[in-house]
Design a protein around this motif. Structure first.
Motif, PDB file in Angstrom:
ATOM      1  N   SER A 328       0.844  -1.201   0.000  1.00  0.00           N
ATOM      2  CA  SER A 328       0.000   0.000   0.000  1.00  0.00           C
ATOM      3  C   SER A 328       0.873   1.243   0.000  1.00  0.00           C
ATOM      4  O   SER A 328       2.036   1.218   0.417  1.00  0.00           O
ATOM      5  CB  SER A 328      -0.924   0.013   1.226  1.00  0.00           C
ATOM      6  N   GLY A 329       0.286   2.344  -0.471  1.00  0.00           N
ATOM      7  CA  GLY A 329       0.944   3.637  -0.407  1.00  0.00           C
ATOM      8  C   GLY A 329       2.075   3.818  -1.399  1.00  0.00           C
ATOM      9  O   GLY A 329       2.411   2.924  -2.175  1.00  0.00           O
ATOM     10  N   ARG A 330       2.652   4.991  -1.364  1.00  0.00           N
ATOM     11  CA  ARG A 330       3.797   5.319  -2.215  1.00  0.00           C
ATOM     12  C   ARG A 330       5.082   5.238  -1.399  1.00  0.00           C
ATOM     13  O   ARG A 330       5.147   5.729  -0.272  1.00  0.00           O
ATOM     14  CB  ARG A 330       3.631   6.733  -2.786  1.00  0.00           C
ATOM     15  N   PHE A 331       6.080   4.593  -2.009  1.00  0.00           N
ATOM     16  CA  PHE A 331       7.398   4.532  -1.378  1.00  0.00           C
ATOM     17  C   PHE A 331       8.299   5.586  -1.995  1.00  0.00           C
ATOM     18  O   PHE A 331       8.364   5.725  -3.221  1.00  0.00           O
ATOM     19  CB  PHE A 331       8.025   3.155  -1.576  1.00  0.00           C
ATOM     20  N   ASP A 332       8.987   6.347  -1.145  1.00  0.00           N
ATOM     21  CA  ASP A 332       9.989   7.306  -1.589  1.00  0.00           C
ATOM     22  C   ASP A 332      11.323   6.951  -0.933  1.00  0.00           C
ATOM     23  O   ASP A 332      11.399   6.788   0.292  1.00  0.00           O
ATOM     24  CB  ASP A 332       9.593   8.730  -1.195  1.00  0.00           C
ATOM     25  N   ARG A 333      12.347   6.853  -1.752  1.00  0.00           N
ATOM     26  CA  ARG A 333      13.665   6.525  -1.216  1.00  0.00           C
ATOM     27  C   ARG A 333      14.075   7.551  -0.162  1.00  0.00           C
ATOM     28  O   ARG A 333      13.938   8.748  -0.364  1.00  0.00           O
ATOM     29  CB  ARG A 333      14.700   6.499  -2.346  1.00  0.00           C
ATOM     30  N   GLY A 334      14.559   7.056   0.950  1.00  0.00           N
ATOM     31  CA  GLY A 334      14.928   7.928   2.061  1.00  0.00           C
ATOM     32  C   GLY A 334      13.901   7.939   3.172  1.00  0.00           C
ATOM     33  O   GLY A 334      14.162   8.483   4.253  1.00  0.00           O
ATOM     34  N   MET A 335      12.730   7.347   2.930  1.00  0.00           N
ATOM     35  CA  MET A 335      11.725   7.262   3.991  1.00  0.00           C
ATOM     36  C   MET A 335      12.305   6.517   5.197  1.00  0.00           C
ATOM     37  O   MET A 335      13.113   5.595   5.050  1.00  0.00           O
ATOM     38  CB  MET A 335      10.482   6.493   3.507  1.00  0.00           C
ATOM     39  N   VAL A 336      11.886   6.911   6.373  1.00  0.00           N
ATOM     40  CA  VAL A 336      12.220   6.156   7.576  1.00  0.00           C
ATOM     41  C   VAL A 336      10.963   5.394   7.972  1.00  0.00           C
ATOM     42  O   VAL A 336       9.977   5.986   8.407  1.00  0.00           O
ATOM     43  CB  VAL A 336      12.694   7.072   8.717  1.00  0.00           C
ATOM     44  N   LEU A 337      11.001   4.093   7.792  1.00  0.00           N
ATOM     45  CA  LEU A 337       9.862   3.234   8.060  1.00  0.00           C
ATOM     46  C   LEU A 337       9.996   2.596   9.440  1.00  0.00           C
ATOM     47  O   LEU A 337      11.028   2.734  10.094  1.00  0.00           O
ATOM     48  CB  LEU A 337       9.771   2.153   6.980  1.00  0.00           C
ATOM     49  N   THR A 338       8.969   1.888   9.853  1.00  0.00           N
ATOM     50  CA  THR A 338       9.009   1.168  11.120  1.00  0.00           C
ATOM     51  C   THR A 338       9.060  -0.325  10.850  1.00  0.00           C
ATOM     52  O   THR A 338       8.289  -0.845  10.031  1.00  0.00           O
ATOM     53  CB  THR A 338       7.784   1.494  11.987  1.00  0.00           C
ATOM     54  N   HIS A 339       9.968  -0.994  11.512  1.00  0.00           N
ATOM     55  CA  HIS A 339      10.091  -2.444  11.429  1.00  0.00           C
ATOM     56  C   HIS A 339       9.111  -3.051  12.431  1.00  0.00           C
ATOM     57  O   HIS A 339       9.285  -2.913  13.638  1.00  0.00           O
ATOM     58  CB  HIS A 339      11.534  -2.839  11.745  1.00  0.00           C
ATOM     59  N   ALA A 340       8.055  -3.703  11.924  1.00  0.00           N
ATOM     60  CA  ALA A 340       6.971  -4.152  12.797  1.00  0.00           C
ATOM     61  C   ALA A 340       7.451  -5.130  13.866  1.00  0.00           C
ATOM     62  O   ALA A 340       6.967  -5.104  15.002  1.00  0.00           O
ATOM     63  CB  ALA A 340       5.863  -4.788  11.962  1.00  0.00           C
ATOM     64  N   ALA A 341       8.405  -5.986  13.543  1.00  0.00           N
ATOM     65  CA  ALA A 341       8.838  -7.010  14.496  1.00  0.00           C
ATOM     66  C   ALA A 341       9.547  -6.420  15.705  1.00  0.00           C
ATOM     67  O   ALA A 341       9.404  -6.932  16.829  1.00  0.00           O
ATOM     68  CB  ALA A 341       9.754  -8.017  13.797  1.00  0.00           C
ATOM     69  N   SER A 342      10.288  -5.341  15.506  1.00  0.00           N
ATOM     70  CA  SER A 342      11.062  -4.759  16.606  1.00  0.00           C
ATOM     71  C   SER A 342      10.538  -3.407  17.072  1.00  0.00           C
ATOM     72  O   SER A 342      10.872  -2.949  18.166  1.00  0.00           O
ATOM     73  CB  SER A 342      12.524  -4.589  16.178  1.00  0.00           C
TER      74      SER A 342
END
Length: 541
Positions: A328-342
């Motif tokens: 889902s959504g648009r990905f832009d290089r440089g985004m800071v995402l959240t790692h669901a497991a940690s």
């Protein structure tokens, strides 16, 4: 670290871009021509200018998607690869899969990341065991299937016989979109049922290295030049019309019917029709259910999951790459995402698109796309990454292993490299790593679907981690899930061994064979010995 400033993403943009995507995998039995078809699709979409061959004969180079040394040396695909192809204002994300049955677990992971599958059949062999197994997984995941009958330029079976086998053995109603003129081995051309039975005569190009020449021919002229072959094709088409074997979108998307096309990938016959079918009939990305079963719309904030880990694609840098399906959504290089497991932030500064052995920086991506995150040390297969409100997608089930071997470092002085290599191969899903209190961490048990996976372990441990291993095969062929209460009893029984601390936390018991398993279950019905999920379906036995 904060995310870079970027233009707000509009829902209409994400929705329209998602509608342009077609994300699919090619599944088949070994030697059905999957890698050749992959290259033929890329050739017809003008993504490459000259096709290679699986074995790289003569002056023809090896297949674009087979980049590992072992693949090039053996002429087989043993890892999955992502190929992005733009064709007629559509973006095709072709996830090539291993062709050998021993590496089918990698294929199951890929099937978790696609919206459609192309089932490739050999015209002489029809439905083979590996094809049937992969189709069962596709059906279990609700993936619609397009069938491509390959190698019609070689001797094979009758087309009506192949259609009957598809319907009888896997319960799919075949709906041919085109029909061959000429028996298998005498391939003259194709009749397009979707275009009023328009006929295209095919002309072979030298070695099949460039696109086949397709010549439109009217019915009268076709009857004149093709003779008895044309008459037979017309009789067979009349029979198809009589039984109502016509394409139906609703039953196709519901997994009840399969559009069927005939062709020959090596000389590039019928490949263009398959491309057109993919962009017109294959489904675009849609809402994907999260771990709670709630569908996440394609225009929701960014989310994606890791379906493949691969290390050392670039020998010069010894990198580690995570392949992520954008949900889902648009990905832009440089985004800071959240790692669901940690729950920790994950920076995406180094993001690439991969085309076989080639790769380039990727700045944006949309639902259906595959992004490759470089140096993804913290990620494992099945992990979710997201932006905004938390979301987590269901884990990808591990396949039920059938082969087991104890791994030991040849050089005890390189134990750290040994441990690092084993842990990395486990996180990539090359093998499953099992540890028992009895054997200890210095002698982990490697569990595999097929014995060739052990060859990959030996090769990579020696050449990438500089830590050669010695493998001692164990006389077990069945794995079952158990619990802490049953483990002590099972471990004391003849022909069984309990191993703990698999990466997903499951407690497993290994048994010599299915006969011994039945005896234990008969004598100890109170003990937990549950079958493992095999890519979304229960294993046999």
């Amino acid at each position: 670290m904060s995310a870079p400033t970027r233009t707000p993403t509009g829902r209409n943009e994400v929705t329209s871009e998602a509608a342009r995507r077609r994300t699919f995998a090619v599944i088949s039995h070994p030697d059905a021509g999957k890698s050749t078809l992959t290259e033929a699709l890329a050739l017809h979409a003008a993504a490459i200018t000259s096709a290679g061959a699986v074995h790289g004969k003569g002056d023809r180079r090896g297949v674009t998607s087979d980049w590992m040394e072992m693949e090039q040396a053996r002429g087989i695909s043993i890892t999955s690869a992502a190929l992005r192809i733009e064709y007629q204002d559509r973006v095709l994300n072709l996830l090539d899969t291993p062709g050998h049955a021993d590496f089918s677990e990698d294929t199951y992971r890929v099937l978790a990341a696609v919206d459609c599958a192309v089932m490739l059949l050999d015209s002489a062999k029809g439905l083979e065991p590996q094809t049937l197994k992969l189709f069962d997984v596709a059906r279990g995941r609700g993936i619609p299937v397009i069938t491509f009958v390959n190698k019609w330029d070689r001797p094979g079976r009758e087309p009506l016989e192949l259609l009957d086998e598809i319907e009888q053995r896997i319960g799919l109603r075949p709906t041919p979109l085109n029909w061959p003129v000429g028996i298998a081995g005498d391939f003259r051309g194709l009749v397009d049922r979707t275009a009023g039975n328009a006929y295209t005569k095919l002309h072979r190009t030298p070695g099949g290295a460039t696109k086949a020449v397709e010549e439109p021919v009217d019915a009268a002229r076709a009857a004149e030049i093709e003779g008895a072959a044309w008459e037979q094709a017309m009789e067979e088409l009349a029979l198809l019309d009589e039984i109502g074997a016509h394409y139906d979108a609703e039953s196709f998307l519901a997994g009840k019917s399969s559009p069927v096309l005939f062709g020959a990938a090596l000389p590039n016959f019928g490949v263009s029709h398959l491309l057109r079918t993919l962009i017109t009939l294959a489904p675009a990305p849609s809402a994907r259910a999260d771990a709670s079963g709630t569908p996440r719309p394609v225009d929701a904030p960014f989310s994606g999951f890791v379906f493949k880990m691969q290390a050392n694609m670039d020998k010069a840098h010894r990198d580690r790459m995570a392949f992520v399906r954008v949900c889902s959504g648009r990905f832009d290089r440089g985004m800071v995402l959240t790692h669901a497991a940690s729950g920790r932030p994950f920076a995406t500064k180094y993001t690439q698109a991969v085309f076989g052995a080639e790769r380039h920086t990727l700045d944006t991506a949309y639902p259906g796309d595959v992004i490759a995150l470089v140096n993804a040390q913290a990620l494992r297969v099945g992990d979710t990454l997201y932006d905004g409100p938390k979301v987590e997608f269901p884990p990808i089930p591990s396949f039920a292993p059938e082969h087991f071997a104890v791994a030991r470092a040849v050089d005890s002085g390189r134990y750290k490299q040994f441990r690092r290599g084993i842990e990395q191969l486990d996180s990539e899903g090359v093998v499953q790593v099992l540890v028992s209190d009895v054997r200890g961490e210095q002698a982990p048990v490697l569990a595999a679907v097929g014995p060739l996976q052990f060859d990959v372990v030996r090769h990579r441990m020696e050449h990438e981690f500089r830590a050669p291993v010695e493998l001692s095969h164990l006389d077990y062929s069945v794995a079952r899930r158990t619990d802490a209460a049953s483990a002590p009893v099972l471990h004391g029984l003849s022909g069984a061994e309990v191993l703990t601390r698999r990466s997903d936390g499951e407690l497993l018991v290994l048994v010599h064979n299915k006969w011994r398993l039945r005896v234990i279950q008969r004598d100890h019905p109170e003990l937990l010995m549950e079958p493992l999920l095999a890519g979304g379906i229960e294993e046999e036995g």
